[in-house]
Design a protein around this motif. Structure first.
Motif, mmCIF file in Angstrom:
data_model
loop_
_atom_site.group_PDB
_atom_site.id
_atom_site.type_symbol
_atom_site.label_atom_id
_atom_site.label_comp_id
_atom_site.label_asym_id
_atom_site.label_seq_id
_atom_site.Cartn_x
_atom_site.Cartn_y
_atom_site.Cartn_z
ATOM 1 N N VAL A 621 11.459 5.016 -16.884
ATOM 2 C CA VAL A 621 10.180 4.740 -16.207
ATOM 3 C C VAL A 621 9.183 3.991 -17.098
ATOM 4 O O VAL A 621 8.455 3.115 -16.632
ATOM 5 N N GLN A 622 9.173 4.336 -18.398
ATOM 6 C CA GLN A 622 8.188 3.678 -19.267
ATOM 7 C C GLN A 622 8.451 2.175 -19.388
ATOM 8 O O GLN A 622 7.521 1.385 -19.564
ATOM 9 N N HIS A 623 9.748 1.779 -19.258
ATOM 10 C CA HIS A 623 10.055 0.332 -19.290
ATOM 11 C C HIS A 623 9.496 -0.350 -18.043
ATOM 12 O O HIS A 623 8.936 -1.439 -18.126
ATOM 13 N N ARG A 624 9.692 0.315 -16.906
ATOM 14 C CA ARG A 624 9.170 -0.249 -15.648
ATOM 15 C C ARG A 624 7.644 -0.338 -15.687
ATOM 16 O O ARG A 624 7.059 -1.303 -15.193
ATOM 17 N N LEU A 625 7.048 0.662 -16.293
ATOM 18 C CA LEU A 625 5.590 0.677 -16.390
ATOM 19 C C LEU A 625 5.121 -0.541 -17.182
ATOM 20 O O LEU A 625 4.177 -1.235 -16.804
ATOM 21 N N LYS A 626 5.828 -0.800 -18.257
ATOM 22 C CA LYS A 626 5.489 -1.930 -19.134
ATOM 23 C C LYS A 626 5.594 -3.248 -18.355
ATOM 24 O O LYS A 626 4.735 -4.122 -18.473
ATOM 25 N N GLU A 627 6.670 -3.358 -17.540
ATOM 26 C CA GLU A 627 6.858 -4.586 -16.759
ATOM 27 C C GLU A 627 5.671 -4.852 -15.828
ATOM 28 O O GLU A 627 5.405 -5.974 -15.467
ATOM 29 N N ARG A 628 4.999 -3.791 -15.424
ATOM 30 C CA ARG A 628 3.888 -3.930 -14.476
ATOM 31 C C ARG A 628 2.518 -3.931 -15.158
ATOM 32 O O ARG A 628 1.510 -3.606 -14.521
ATOM 33 N N ARG A 653 5.226 11.405 -23.851
ATOM 34 C CA ARG A 653 4.726 10.789 -25.065
ATOM 35 C C ARG A 653 4.876 9.272 -25.007
ATOM 36 O O ARG A 653 3.957 8.512 -25.344
ATOM 37 N N GLU A 654 6.068 8.829 -24.570
ATOM 38 C CA GLU A 654 6.301 7.386 -24.521
ATOM 39 C C GLU A 654 5.425 6.716 -23.478
ATOM 40 O O GLU A 654 4.966 5.591 -23.676
ATOM 41 N N VAL A 655 5.218 7.401 -22.368
ATOM 42 C CA VAL A 655 4.344 6.844 -21.338
ATOM 43 C C VAL A 655 2.933 6.681 -21.907
ATOM 44 O O VAL A 655 2.270 5.666 -21.704
ATOM 45 N N ASN A 656 2.507 7.669 -22.680
ATOM 46 C CA ASN A 656 1.186 7.595 -23.300
ATOM 47 C C ASN A 656 1.090 6.347 -24.206
ATOM 48 O O ASN A 656 0.104 5.619 -24.181
#
Ligand code: FAD
Length: 692
Positions: A621-628, A653-656
């Motif tokens: 999910v954190q990769h997808r978040l980065k893409e957006r 943590r990574e999402v943060n």
């Protein structure tokens, strides 16, 4: 002049307001929950006029050491009991364990300096005190703390204390409870003995941190109080008394009922952590499409109770131990033939608490009240060495108890529980010399497990849904896999309800009908815990949700709610969910339901998926978040709410970190400035976490 009605009203309001201000609401504060201190827990609890002054209580019972605990899941309470026992057996301290909730603290300044207070404090969630420590913390942290002897510079200068905290370093406010309490006590002039210990659940070292902290602490305390160490001999805390006149069928015998109302078959609210509601399960089904992994959706019907919930709350499920583990335990302890024998458990000293109601049976205690599945504590292994069936086994137990690396080598990878460990060390020989009291002292109380409610109270106020992934992991060198207590119990309930082929969850044979068959009709004991994880009050606000795996649970509730609002014609803001799992064809839960919500919400709703095992490179999910990034940054400046739920250790943590990068880039500010912004978002509830 006469006062007219309006004047009277205004005066009345002012008067009430002043009373409210000066009494801080204490006059009409809700009465204390009557179950907070159930009579069965404490011999004197039921008596009128029980003191809330701990100094008086210590005097009355001849104690010189009080060990307070602030506990949510039972670990801090367990550590407190262990410290009490050790203090008594090694140093002859007259110890008592005390629930913070049961005492007031204004008389703290009257504890004489030749006595000692311990504080064993867990930090909960976002740096909060545990439920039972809220009042204590509010008192100590208040702006105008008033101790009974008045306000000199250092009102607590007589107080000597010891402190240990239980925390999790994956949370931002690591061990903040013990740190804050230590700071406040010091501020008021109290003296700490030894270091303030900090145990870390995040890196899995809690038990070892505790063991490493306590030895130097005992040395410092012994030096301070002039205590002589003596050879520790085991002294039971509880007396187990056979009740010859009673059988398991007698109406006054507890067969697993949590309290008297349940025994009498008339449970009433309030339902809470001392008093569950035995709720019918309206329906249950499997969410995964693979054979070897399970995730269960349950709908719990609360319409017959006084329970209520709001979207984002937690439900606690009270488990029953698996039948085969109960059998194993009783067999190892040499109690198989006596499992139905009726006994009363009596505390041998007035301040010890029997953690379950009696008279009861060995079977009921092991099945409903003791955490027999949990990891084994090394200290407990040392205690049990004295009761080994042979000298050789005793030597092995002593080695396991004293050699940290050896212990972890032997037990850690095997996920052994106490009965499996004893069985393994003795090669199947029974351990019938262990006093049953040692098990009650050494094992935790069986704890309810929390689940993020996955339904919306707006859509289904009377039905709470749960989304639980079944804990099961293969263990190298062991025939059967490790199985989590509660989730396998839920699986068995689901199997029974649906008439599945194996109605006993992998042959674990649960007693699903409960004590006196009161759970028949497929019921499960529950209570609700209110949380701060909440949708914005304005439905038009955009929300961004990050919920991989079962982290999606509360977001199903959020989206269910917004879809309903959209159908009702409410203006609903952008609703974005980042969901991740292994494969779209295996563990993509609620897939078709999300399509339904999409129909109601249209373009307002977007589901962004990350399937980690469908491509050569793992996508989370954190990769997808980065893409957006651009869009997320934009929504955040429109004050979108940002939510994260699920795995605390890595994902949250990574999402943060990713969010900090998004803000830094989007707003053209430095990393450290972005970190500050994220912190501020947390402080103002724009960023909310529900992680475990
Ligand atoms: P347990 O028996 O408690 O075991 C849990 C883990 O402890 C094991 O996997 C293992 O790592 C360790 N362990 C246990 N026994 C041993 C042993 N003998 N040796 C070594 N290690 C051991 N879960 C969900 O699925 N969905 C949710 O929505 C959800 N929401 C939650 C919300 C909150 C606020 C919290 C605190 C937790 C939430 N959880 C959720 C997690 C849930 O509460 C349980 O922890 C989880 O379901 C496992 O429970 P269990 O009784 O089946 O496993």
């Amino acid at each position: 002049a006469e006062l007219d009605t309006l004047d009277m009203l205004v005066l009345g309001v002012i008067l009430l307001g002043s009373i409210a201000y000066f009494t801080k609401g204490t006059l009409w504060a809700k009465p204390k929950n009557p179950y907070a201190s159930p009579a069965f827990l404490n011999g004197s609890a039921g008596k009128a006029g029980r003191t809330r002054n701990f100094v008086e209580k210590m005097d009355e019972s001849g104690k010189n050491c009080i060990i307070f605990y602030g506990s949510q899941t039972g670990t801090a309470e367990d550590y407190a009991s262990r410290l009490a026992k050790e203090g008594k057996s090694r140093f002859g301290l007259e110890t008592m364990v005390a629930d913070l909730e049961e005492y007031d603290f204004d008389a703290m300044d009257t504890l004489p300096s030749d006595k000692i207070a311990f504080f064993v404090l867990a930090t909960y969630g976002e740096g909060e005190p545990t439920d039972n420590a809220v009042e204590f913390f509010e008192f100590l942290n208040g702006d105008d703390v008033a101790f009974s002897q008045g306000g000199e510079e250092s009102p607590l200068s007589n107080l000597n204390y010891v402190a240990f905290g239980l925390g999790n370093n994956t949370y931002e406010h690591y061990n903040s409870m013990v740190r804050d309490v230590d700071r406040l006590l010091t501020k008021y002039g109290a003296h700490r003995i030894g270091d303030a210990g900090e145990g870390d659940d995040g890196s899995g070292t809690m038990e070892e941190d505790f063991l490493a902290w306590k030895d130097p602490m005992w040395s410092a305390l012994a030096a301070h109080m002039g205590l002589q160490e003596r050879e520790a001999v085991y002294e039971p805390v509880f007396d187990i008394v056979g009740r010859e006149g009673l059988t398991a069928q007698s109406s006054e015998v507890y067969l697993g009922e949590p309290n008297k109302m349940h025994l009498e078959g008339s449970p009433r609210g309030p339902f809470n952590s001392h008093n569950p509601y035995v709720a019918p399960i309206a329906e249950s089904y499997e969410l995964f499409k693979v054979k070897d992994r399970n995730c269960i959706h349950l709908e719990v019907d609360i319409s017959g109770s006084t329970l209520s919930y709001t979207t984002g709350d937690h439900i606690a499920i009270w488990p029953t131990n698996a039948g085969d583990e109960v059998d194993r335990f009783l067999r190892v302890a040499g109690l198989t033939d006596r499992r139905e024998q009726v006994i009363t458990v009596k505390a041998l000293e007035p301040t010890a608490k029997v953690p379950f109601p009696t008279p009861t049976t060995f079977d009921a205690i092991v099945r409903y009240h003791l955490e027999i599945g949990a990891p084994v504590s090394r200290q407990f292994v040392s205690t049990l060495a004295a009761f080994a069936p042979t000298e050789e086994i005793k030597a092995e137990m002593t080695k396991l108890g004293s050699d940290k690396d050896y212990f972890h080598d032997k037990t850690g990878s095997q996920l052994l529980n106490i009965a499996r460990l004893l069985e393994h060390v003795s090669n199947g020989e029974t351990w019938d010399k262990i006093p049953f009291s040692a098990f009650i002292e050494g094992l935790n109380k069986l704890q309810p497990r929390y689940y993020s409610i996955s339904s919306s109270s707006h859509v289904q106020p009377q039905k709470i849904s749960v989304t639980a992934v079944v804990e099961s992991s293969a263990v190298p060198g062991r025939q059967d896999p490790f199985r989590g207590v509660t989730t396998n119990y839920l699986l068995a309930l689901k199997q029974k309800q649906n008439g599945d082929a194996d109605p006993s969850a992998f042959g674990l044979t649960y007693e699903l009908s409960g004590p006196r068959s009161r759970y028949d009709g497929i019921r499960v004991p529950v209570h609700v815990r209110h949380s701060n994880f909440k949708l914005p009050s304005d439905p038009a606000k955009p929300i961004i949700m990050i919920g991989p795996g079962t982290g999606v649970a509360p977001f199903r509730g959020f989206i269910q709610e917004r879809a309903q609002q959209a159908r009702e014609g409410v203006d609903v803001g952008r609703t974005i969910l980042f969901f991740g799992c292994r494969k779209s064809t295996e563990d993509f839960m609620y897939e078709s339901e999300f399509e339904e919500y999409k129909k109601a919400l249209g373009d307002k709703f977007e589901l962004i998926t990350a399937f980690s095992r469908e491509t050569s490179q793992k996508v989370y999910v954190q990769h997808r978040l980065k893409e957006r990034s651009a869009e997320i940054s934009d929504l955040l400046s429109q004050k979108a709410f940002f939510y994260v739920c699920g795995d605390a250790a890595n994902m949250a943590r990574e999402v943060n970190t990713v969010l900090t990068q998004i803000i830094a880039e989007g707003r053209g500010v430095s990393e450290s400035k972005a970190e500050e912004i994220v912190k501020n978002m947390r402080a103002t509830n724009q960023y909310q976490e529900d992680v475990w």
